[in-house]
Scaffold this motif. Structure first.
Motif, mmCIF file in Angstrom:
data_model
loop_
_atom_site.group_PDB
_atom_site.id
_atom_site.type_symbol
_atom_site.label_atom_id
_atom_site.label_comp_id
_atom_site.label_asym_id
_atom_site.label_seq_id
_atom_site.Cartn_x
_atom_site.Cartn_y
_atom_site.Cartn_z
ATOM 1 N N TYR A 63 0.613 3.814 3.159
ATOM 2 C CA TYR A 63 1.038 5.202 3.338
ATOM 3 C C TYR A 63 0.200 5.782 4.468
ATOM 4 N N SER A 108 0.779 -0.232 -8.828
ATOM 5 C CA SER A 108 2.171 -0.331 -8.394
ATOM 6 C C SER A 108 2.537 0.933 -7.615
ATOM 7 N N PHE A 109 3.597 0.804 -6.841
ATOM 8 C CA PHE A 109 3.961 1.906 -5.949
ATOM 9 C C PHE A 109 5.423 2.286 -6.148
ATOM 10 N N ARG A 110 5.746 3.487 -5.733
ATOM 11 C CA ARG A 110 7.135 3.919 -5.657
ATOM 12 C C ARG A 110 7.318 4.553 -4.274
ATOM 13 N N ALA A 111 8.571 4.848 -3.937
ATOM 14 C CA ALA A 111 8.818 5.412 -2.605
ATOM 15 C C ALA A 111 8.920 6.935 -2.678
ATOM 16 N N GLU A 112 8.356 7.589 -1.684
ATOM 17 C CA GLU A 112 8.516 9.035 -1.573
ATOM 18 C C GLU A 112 8.588 9.375 -0.092
ATOM 19 N N ARG A 165 5.252 4.442 0.700
ATOM 20 C CA ARG A 165 4.782 4.019 -0.623
ATOM 21 C C ARG A 165 3.707 4.968 -1.135
ATOM 22 N N VAL A 180 2.231 4.839 -8.269
ATOM 23 C CA VAL A 180 2.839 5.221 -9.532
ATOM 24 C C VAL A 180 1.699 5.755 -10.397
#
Lengths: 104, 818
Positions: free
Chosen positions: B570, B798-802, B806, B809
């Motif tokens: 990020y 762990s990651f999520r998209a925004e 990335r 989480v």
């Protein structure tokens, strides 16, 4: 039984993290007097698996590790949090056999 | 219905009134003749340090209608209407006159000639400067100041700041005749004459004539002066040109009662334009007191003006001068105790009652450090010890003695705040009692009261060391101890903790003990330093490569982009003109550094209590307004101080002109370009308690600038507390900015060579910490998530998209009872 590492790899007053087959993470610490301690690696206040990266020292003579996230101290021998007595982390047995650190 | 308060005048006192009433139910309309916002007129002479009017500005007013550049031209008390110069009319329910004063110009023939000025406003100083710049005279310029009082000496100081040698002409037989007695004034004259002032007392100017480009002043004693500029600074008169048909006091000023109310119950007057029960005051503190009275009256209160303490303590041309109580021993039978030390350059006089029991007043010149403890004793019993030669001034003060005269705070109020536990240090005392927030001269007394009340300002670093950080620094420096174990065994107890270990690690690093992850230092480092990256909430780290001065080539920018893309980091631009890459696991850190180091980057120390960045604006290279190469200097400074470990993080910036686009005054050390060189500001801070940096030196060349910064930083590193930013350090430094200047500019302690040598050693020994890890297999081996499974990433991350990137989480945090 899980092998952590050679005992010689440990440095006094630092921790290392080990991964158990079931996914549990354990933080292993060597104190200045040569004693080994093992605690859950997950810091209960942040949820991050970082206790092994905390500073090892003492509070009032009691050996502790301080979480690097929000700085609570955990007693190495019991896993008890000294700043929030209702909180503690699990203690794991740890031993040295033939120069190798093991989590039985 | 909302009532309207009109305030005529936007000087310091009018400003204070509006500030107090900011949250009241009054609608407030302010008429200000000057087009600029209210500024600190008391500090007017400091304007010549920077020529930046913004430096003097008071806190901007909110919650009022501020009509700047709108002179009030008439008041119709019948209709209750104020008319402004533009024709605007505002009806009032209450009117406060805060029109201040006008300079008194004695009727000297020639006083209206070009080159003759008064000394009252920023515009006046600009006009004086224009005259000086226009004068073509080889060598130093010459000026005359008419008036040798407080204002006159301030004006002389301002002239010196413009490179003019001033002649000070005073009608009375001595300087500062109102505040200082003959003995004190004699010493004052001697001290200021060392500073290129020529003093003419007991005389006046009888005429001023123009001779070509010069002005020739003839003094009554026959002396003729050849001048470039003349400044009238012979006192002030209340400004009452706005005629309301109200009675004036015997020496001018709108006549008001003790509630600051004129004969018209809706009209008040405060500050220098008011004549309170017939007395006009020319100082700001009584004006503030009047503002408080009127604010209270307008809120339905019954406060009245308590009379003013005309005591003053100031530093004129670097000379301490203080005067309090009955300084001239006018009380019948008053006795004087004088100590005049011509060798040390100090003069003190105490005035006591005829029975030597009561302190009535005094004068201090050269050293006014006793002022905060003496002034509150006026009117009280005088401790016998004081009357002995060299008598101690460490004396018990009665409870009702006023400690802070700016805000009329008594000793009782302060000790109550301390004893009830509301305030445990000076900062808290300032916040809850306002004491010490005016002129600040009572701060040493606040410290003393804290100590007297048993507030142990413990210096102990933590349970393992009874020493302060500064003391530990000196121990480590003197003993050349290089390991924590040796230090704690010899000078402490136990095995250390998360407070003392990083503090000692920082000291060892400041003293150039090699890589911070060396065998003996690694266990001392906080996790950020231990992994040379910033720990984030999910256990990952962020990486910030150094981008000196914020200048970067497109090629290097592309490398950062590629690294971020390849590691899925990020990416965010920081406030310090660099780029932060988030979400790296410990295993990834060396791989990321490898790529960055190969492309010519190095650690930006974003993780360390160390120099972070030196921000810059674009400067002369591109900017139409720049006057110096700010980018070049910023890069030079950043490369010089990179890796310098200190008690807390250090931020810096360089602005290429007074517009200050780099926000240098919000930094620990900030540099602003001037036409002649650089101004250095220190002790600035953003963050939780913002603070504007203070001017340390002005108009210096680059070599001098760097020398002073070297000394400043090393002095801070040696003496600050753990995690004490330069702003708090400077606030707490005994003697404050003046002391700092004495140490790092005048070399009063004789340590500057040593400080410079220490910095030279740092510059010499600097090495990139990331590279140091990459080159050492043993250090490298520590960068694994699991010692028994190198290469396996931490499964909890762990990651999520925004917004296309990335982000972590949120971790399932177990229930924690807080």
């Amino acid at each position: 039984m899980t092998v952590v590492c050679d005992f010689d790899l440990l440095r006094p007053e630092t921790g290392v993290a080990a991964l158990l087959p079931d996914g549990t993470q354990v933080a292993v610490f060597l104190t200045a007097d040569g004693t080994l301690h093992a605690l859950d690696n997950i810091d209960p206040f942040s949820g991050a698996a970082v206790l092994s990266r905390g500073i090892v020292g003492d509070r009032g003579g009691v050996p502790v590790v301080v979480s690097p996230v929000y700085k609570q101290a955990f007693e190495l021998a019991t896993g008890k949090c000294l700043d929030e007595p209702s909180v503690s982390v699990a203690v794991h047995p740890v031993r040295v056999r033939d120069g190798v650190v093991e989590l039985p | 219905m909302t009532q309207t308060l009109v305030v005529i005048g936007n000087g310091m006192v009018g400003h204070r009134l509006v500030e107090i009433l900011r949250d009241s139910s009054w609608r407030i309309v302010v008429f200000g003749e000057e087009a600029r916002p209210a500024y600190d007129r008391v500090a007017l002479s400091s304007y010549v340090d920077t020529w930046n009017a913004a430096d003097l500005e008071l806190t901007p007013l909110t919650g009022c209608e501020l009509r700047l550049g709108e002179k009030a031209v008439s008041v119709d008390r019948e209709r209750r209407v104020v008319t402004g110069a533009s024709g605007i009319e505002v009806q009032y329910d209450a009117l406060v006159l805060a029109t201040g004063s006008v300079p008194f110009v004695p009727p000297v023939p020639g006083r209206d000639l070009p080159g003759c000025h008064v000394y009252r406003t920023i515009d006046d100083l600009d006009a004086i400067r224009a005259t000086v710049q226009a004068a073509d005279r080889p060598g130093r310029h010459s000026g005359m100041v008419l008036g040798g009082g407080l204002l006159g000496l301030e004006a002389a100081n301002a002239l010196r700041g413009m490179g003019v040698s001033p002649h000070v002409v005073e009608l009375a037989p001595r300087l500062m005749p109102i505040q200082v007695d003959e003995g004190g004034a004699g010493l004052l004259k001697r001290l200021v004459e060392k500073l290129d002032l020529t003093v003419h007392t007991g005389t006046s100017a009888s005429s001023i004539e123009r001779d070509g480009s010069r002005l020739i002043a003839k003094l009554a004693n026959g002396v003729e002066l050849d001048l470039d500029v003349v400044v009238f600074s012979a006192g002030i008169r209340p400004r009452t040109d706005l005629d309301l048909g109200l009675e004036l006091g015997p020496r001018g000023g709108y006549l008001v009662d003790a509630a600051c109310r004129t004969a018209d119950p809706r009209v008040f007057a405060i500050g220098e334009c008011a004549s309170v029960e017939g007395v006009a005051y020319g100082l700001v503190a009584p004006g503030y007191a009047m503002a408080e009275v009127v604010a209270d009256q307008l809120s339905g209160g019954t406060k009245v003006f308590p009379g003013a303490d005309l005591s003053t303590k100031l530093k004129l041309l670097g000379v301490d001068v203080a005067s309090f109580g009955d300084a001239h021993a006018t009380t019948e039978g008053a006795l004087e105790v004088v100590v005049n030390n011509a060798v040390a350059g100090t003069y003190s006089k105490l005035v006591v009652s005829d029975d030597a029991k009561t302190l009535l007043g005094g004068v201090l010149v050269g050293d006014a450090s006793a002022y905060p403890s003496l002034r509150p004793l006026v009117g009280k019993e005088v401790p016998a010890a004081l009357l002995q030669p060299g008598g101690a001034v460490d004396v018990e003060m009665p409870a009702d003695a006023q400690v802070c005269s700016c805000h009329a705070v008594t000793k009782q109020t302060i000790t109550d705040a301390i004893q009830s536990g509301v305030a445990c240090d000076v900062a808290e005392l300032k916040a809850c009692t306002k004491a010490g927030t005016g002129c600040g001269s009572c701060v040493p007394m606040l410290k003393k009261l804290l100590t007297d009340c048993g507030v142990e300002q413990s210096k102990a670093l933590c349970e393992h060391f009874t020493y302060s950080r500064a003391e530990l620094f000196e121990i480590i420096r003197a003993t050349r101890i290089t390991t924590f174990t040796a230090l704690v065994e010899k000078h402490g107890t136990g095995r250390g903790c998360d407070i003392c270990k990083p503090a000692v690690a920082s000291i060892l690093a400041s003293l150039n003990n090699g890589h911070i992850l060396s065998e003996t230092q690694v266990s001392l480092q906080d996790t950020n330093d231990r992994f040379l990256a910033n720990l984030q909430r999910n256990g990952t780290y962020s990486v910030v490569p150094r981008i000196p001065g914020g200048e970067i080539t497109p090629e290097k920018l592309i490398v950062i982009g590629e690294v971020a893309r390849d590691f899925g980091l990020y990416t965010k631009i920081t406030g310090g003109q660099r780029i932060d890459l988030f979400g790296a696991t410990v295993d990834q850190l060396p791989q990321i550094w490898r790529r960055l180091v190969d492309a010519g980057f190095e650690s930006g120390h974003a993780y360390g209590k160390a120099l972070r960045t030196v921000k810059s604006c674009v400067g002369t290279t591109w900017c139409r307004y720049g006057v110096q190469d700010s980018v070049g200097l910023a890069i030079e400074l950043e490369l010089r101080y990179r890796g310098l470990r200190s008690p807390h993080k250090l931020k810096s910036a360089v602005s290429g002109c007074a517009r200050e686009c780099a926000e240098a005054r919000g930094k620990d050390f900030g540099v602003i370009a001037t036409e002649n060189g650089w101004n250095l500001y220190v002790g600035g801070n953003g963050g939780f308690t913002p603070r504007h940096a203070d001017l340390l030196v002005s108009d210096v060349d680059t070599e001098t600038l760097i020398k002073v910064i070297d000394r400043f930083l090393m002095f801070y590193i040696r003496t600050a507390d753990r995690l004490q930013r330069t702003s708090a350090w400077l606030e707490g430094l005994d003697g404050g900015l003046d002391h700092l200047r004495e140490v790092v500019v005048d070399d009063k302690l004789g340590i500057c060579d040593e400080l410079e040598a220490a910095m030279a050693a740092h510059v010499e020994d600097y090495a990139d910490e990331w590279k140091g890890v990459l080159e050492d297999p043993e250090k490298l081996a520590r960068f694994t998530s699991f010692v028994n499974a190198p290469g396996t990433p931490d499964p909890t991350i762990s990651f999520r998209a925004e917004r296309g990137q990335r982000v972590p989480v949120q971790l399932g945090i177990p229930e924690v009872v807080r």
